[in-house]
Design a protein around this motif. Structure first.
Motif, PDB file in Angstrom:
ATOM      1  N   PRO A   1       0.882  -1.204   0.120  1.00 26.29           N
ATOM      2  CA  PRO A   1       0.045  -0.048   0.009  1.00 26.29           C
ATOM      3  C   PRO A   1       0.848   1.304   0.031  1.00 26.29           C
ATOM      4  N   GLU A   2       1.723   1.322  -0.722  1.00 25.92           N
ATOM      5  CA  GLU A   2       2.876   2.418  -1.058  1.00 25.92           C
ATOM      6  C   GLU A   2       3.465   2.333  -2.344  1.00 25.92           C
ATOM      7  N   THR A   3       3.988   3.329  -2.990  1.00 32.89           N
ATOM      8  CA  THR A   3       4.677   3.490  -4.026  1.00 32.89           C
ATOM      9  C   THR A   3       6.229   3.194  -3.302  1.00 32.89           C
ATOM     10  N   LEU A   4       6.763   2.184  -3.864  1.00 33.43           N
ATOM     11  CA  LEU A   4       8.158   1.614  -3.536  1.00 33.43           C
ATOM     12  C   LEU A   4       9.327   2.815  -3.999  1.00 33.43           C
ATOM     13  N   ASN A   5       9.925   3.017  -3.229  1.00 32.73           N
ATOM     14  CA  ASN A   5      11.063   4.192  -3.249  1.00 32.73           C
ATOM     15  C   ASN A   5      12.288   3.443  -3.767  1.00 32.73           C
ATOM     16  N   LYS A   6      13.235   4.622  -4.156  1.00 31.21           N
ATOM     17  CA  LYS A   6      14.680   4.111  -4.497  1.00 31.21           C
ATOM     18  C   LYS A   6      15.353   3.258  -3.705  1.00 31.21           C
ATOM     19  N   SER A   7      15.157   3.473  -2.246  1.00 35.38           N
ATOM     20  CA  SER A   7      15.815   2.624  -1.554  1.00 35.38           C
ATOM     21  C   SER A   7      15.603   0.971  -1.753  1.00 35.38           C
ATOM     22  N   PHE A   8      14.303   0.875  -1.735  1.00 35.35           N
ATOM     23  CA  PHE A   8      13.590  -0.388  -2.127  1.00 35.35           C
ATOM     24  C   PHE A   8      14.343  -0.951  -3.389  1.00 35.35           C
ATOM     25  N   TYR A   9      14.170   0.135  -4.556  1.00 32.70           N
ATOM     26  CA  TYR A   9      14.925  -0.366  -5.762  1.00 32.70           C
ATOM     27  C   TYR A   9      16.197  -0.732  -5.836  1.00 32.70           C
TER      28      TYR A   9
ATOM     29  N   TYR B   1      18.735  -8.989  -7.012  1.00 26.54           N
ATOM     30  CA  TYR B   1      18.525  -9.704  -8.101  1.00 26.54           C
ATOM     31  C   TYR B   1      19.472  -9.029  -9.340  1.00 26.54           C
ATOM     32  N   GLY B   2      20.366  -8.057  -8.967  1.00 25.02           N
ATOM     33  CA  GLY B   2      20.925  -7.451 -10.400  1.00 25.02           C
ATOM     34  C   GLY B   2      20.247  -6.237 -10.888  1.00 25.02           C
ATOM     35  N   SER B   3      20.699  -5.700 -11.881  1.00 23.89           N
ATOM     36  CA  SER B   3      20.067  -4.706 -12.565  1.00 23.89           C
ATOM     37  C   SER B   3      18.987  -5.179 -13.476  1.00 23.89           C
ATOM     38  N   PRO B   4      17.878  -4.294 -13.518  1.00 22.35           N
ATOM     39  CA  PRO B   4      16.667  -5.018 -14.202  1.00 22.35           C
ATOM     40  C   PRO B   4      16.993  -4.796 -15.824  1.00 22.35           C
ATOM     41  N   ASN B   5      16.277  -5.721 -16.296  1.00 22.38           N
ATOM     42  CA  ASN B   5      16.178  -5.842 -17.791  1.00 22.38           C
ATOM     43  C   ASN B   5      15.567  -4.550 -18.446  1.00 22.38           C
ATOM     44  N   ASN B   6      14.669  -4.010 -17.799  1.00 26.00           N
ATOM     45  CA  ASN B   6      13.827  -3.080 -18.442  1.00 26.00           C
ATOM     46  C   ASN B   6      13.149  -2.035 -17.213  1.00 26.00           C
ATOM     47  N   ILE B   7      13.258  -0.848 -17.472  1.00 29.55           N
ATOM     48  CA  ILE B   7      12.497   0.097 -16.807  1.00 29.55           C
ATOM     49  C   ILE B   7      11.566   1.090 -17.728  1.00 29.55           C
TER      50      ILE B   7
ATOM     51  N   PRO C   1       8.818   5.263 -13.559  1.00 30.97           N
ATOM     52  CA  PRO C   1       8.107   4.005 -14.210  1.00 30.97           C
ATOM     53  C   PRO C   1       7.174   3.519 -14.020  1.00 30.97           C
ATOM     54  N   ILE C   2       6.355   2.868 -14.817  1.00 27.63           N
ATOM     55  CA  ILE C   2       5.109   2.195 -14.264  1.00 27.63           C
ATOM     56  C   ILE C   2       5.381   0.640 -14.201  1.00 27.63           C
ATOM     57  N   LEU C   3       6.654   0.210 -14.794  1.00 27.18           N
ATOM     58  CA  LEU C   3       6.879  -1.063 -14.945  1.00 27.18           C
ATOM     59  C   LEU C   3       8.535  -1.305 -14.927  1.00 27.18           C
ATOM     60  N   ILE C   4       9.034  -2.382 -14.073  1.00 25.62           N
ATOM     61  CA  ILE C   4      10.168  -2.459 -13.852  1.00 25.62           C
ATOM     62  C   ILE C   4      10.477  -4.088 -13.974  1.00 25.62           C
ATOM     63  N   ILE C   5      11.233  -4.714 -14.820  1.00 20.62           N
ATOM     64  CA  ILE C   5      11.411  -5.901 -14.911  1.00 20.62           C
ATOM     65  C   ILE C   5      12.746  -6.688 -14.745  1.00 20.62           C
ATOM     66  N   TRP C   6      12.823  -7.591 -14.124  1.00 21.70           N
ATOM     67  CA  TRP C   6      14.106  -8.397 -14.164  1.00 21.70           C
ATOM     68  C   TRP C   6      13.722  -9.869 -14.605  1.00 21.70           C
ATOM     69  N   LYS C   7      14.562 -10.242 -15.589  1.00 20.21           N
ATOM     70  CA  LYS C   7      14.434 -11.611 -16.251  1.00 20.21           C
ATOM     71  C   LYS C   7      15.523 -12.410 -15.681  1.00 20.21           C
ATOM     72  N   LYS C   8      15.142 -13.715 -14.965  1.00 20.81           N
ATOM     73  CA  LYS C   8      16.309 -14.322 -14.260  1.00 20.81           C
ATOM     74  C   LYS C   8      16.115 -15.817 -15.217  1.00 20.81           C
ATOM     75  N   SER C   9      16.789 -16.831 -14.910  1.00 18.97           N
ATOM     76  CA  SER C   9      16.833 -18.063 -15.489  1.00 18.97           C
ATOM     77  C   SER C   9      15.527 -18.653 -15.662  1.00 18.97           C
ATOM     78  N   TYR C  10      14.821 -18.788 -14.850  1.00 18.42           N
ATOM     79  CA  TYR C  10      13.403 -19.600 -14.982  1.00 18.42           C
ATOM     80  C   TYR C  10      12.273 -18.753 -14.355  1.00 18.42           C
ATOM     81  N   TYR C  11      12.474 -17.382 -13.899  1.00 18.38           N
ATOM     82  CA  TYR C  11      11.290 -16.646 -13.786  1.00 18.38           C
ATOM     83  C   TYR C  11      11.534 -15.221 -13.853  1.00 18.38           C
ATOM     84  N   GLN C  12      10.548 -14.340 -13.872  1.00 15.62           N
ATOM     85  CA  GLN C  12      10.699 -13.016 -14.162  1.00 15.62           C
ATOM     86  C   GLN C  12      10.042 -12.175 -12.995  1.00 15.62           C
ATOM     87  N   ILE C  13      10.533 -11.019 -12.598  1.00 16.86           N
ATOM     88  CA  ILE C  13       9.944 -10.389 -11.528  1.00 16.86           C
ATOM     89  C   ILE C  13       9.524  -8.985 -12.193  1.00 16.86           C
TER      90      ILE C  13
END
Length: 160
Positions: free
Chosen positions: A66-74, A81-87, A129-141
């Protein structure tokens, strides 16, 4: 309880159901109220939503904060999880459609729905951004931001 939600992807639903009580159940959909609050990088949550395939194998889990996650959480996400694939953010309006539903002469039900589709563009975290994506070996965040509602949905899904 700091759950590593990605570990449930590809597992039978009964492994996730041990975490709490079913609040809402559909054919391949479960909303759980956790026995013990979960925690993700210090943020508590008490509900978990899960989708399965027809064999009841977990394909998607998500938590809504119930909040917009901030830069610290990011930054914590990047450490883990490493750098995201897409922002991504909305770019140009591609289409817009409006639907009006009206029921009854007394106006008992009246609904107007506007659906908009946008092209997406790569941005920085500071560009809201409205969407940040991390692609890992068998899952995506997916971290999906809802700024007007002041919320964030964090989804772990089977990589497709």
């Amino acid at each position: 309880m700091n759950l590593e939600l990605e570990k449930f992807i590809g597992k039978p639903i009964h492994e996730v159901l041990k975490l709490g009580e079913i609040d809402i159940k559909g054919e391949n959909f479960y909303a759980l109220k956790l026995k013990n609050n979960g925690e993700f990088f210090g943020l508590p949550y008490s509900k978990l939503t899960v989708s399965t395939n027809i064999n009841k194998i977990v394909e998607l889990l998500y938590v809504v904060f119930p909040e917009t996650l901030n830069k610290s959480f990011y930054n914590e996400m990047i450490k883990c999880y490493g750098s995201p694939n897409n922002i991504l953010a909305n770019d140009k309006l591609i289409s817009e459609s409006k639907t009006e539903n009206y029921k009854g002469e007394d106006g008992a039900f009246n609904q107007n729905v506007i659906k908009r589709s946008y092209s997406m563009k790569e941005v920085n975290f500071e560009d809201k951004p409205i969407l940040i994506i991390w692609k890992k070996s068998y899952y995506q965040i997916e971290m999906r931001f809802y700024y007007k509602e002041n919320g964030t949905q964090l989804t772990f899904r089977k990589l497709t």
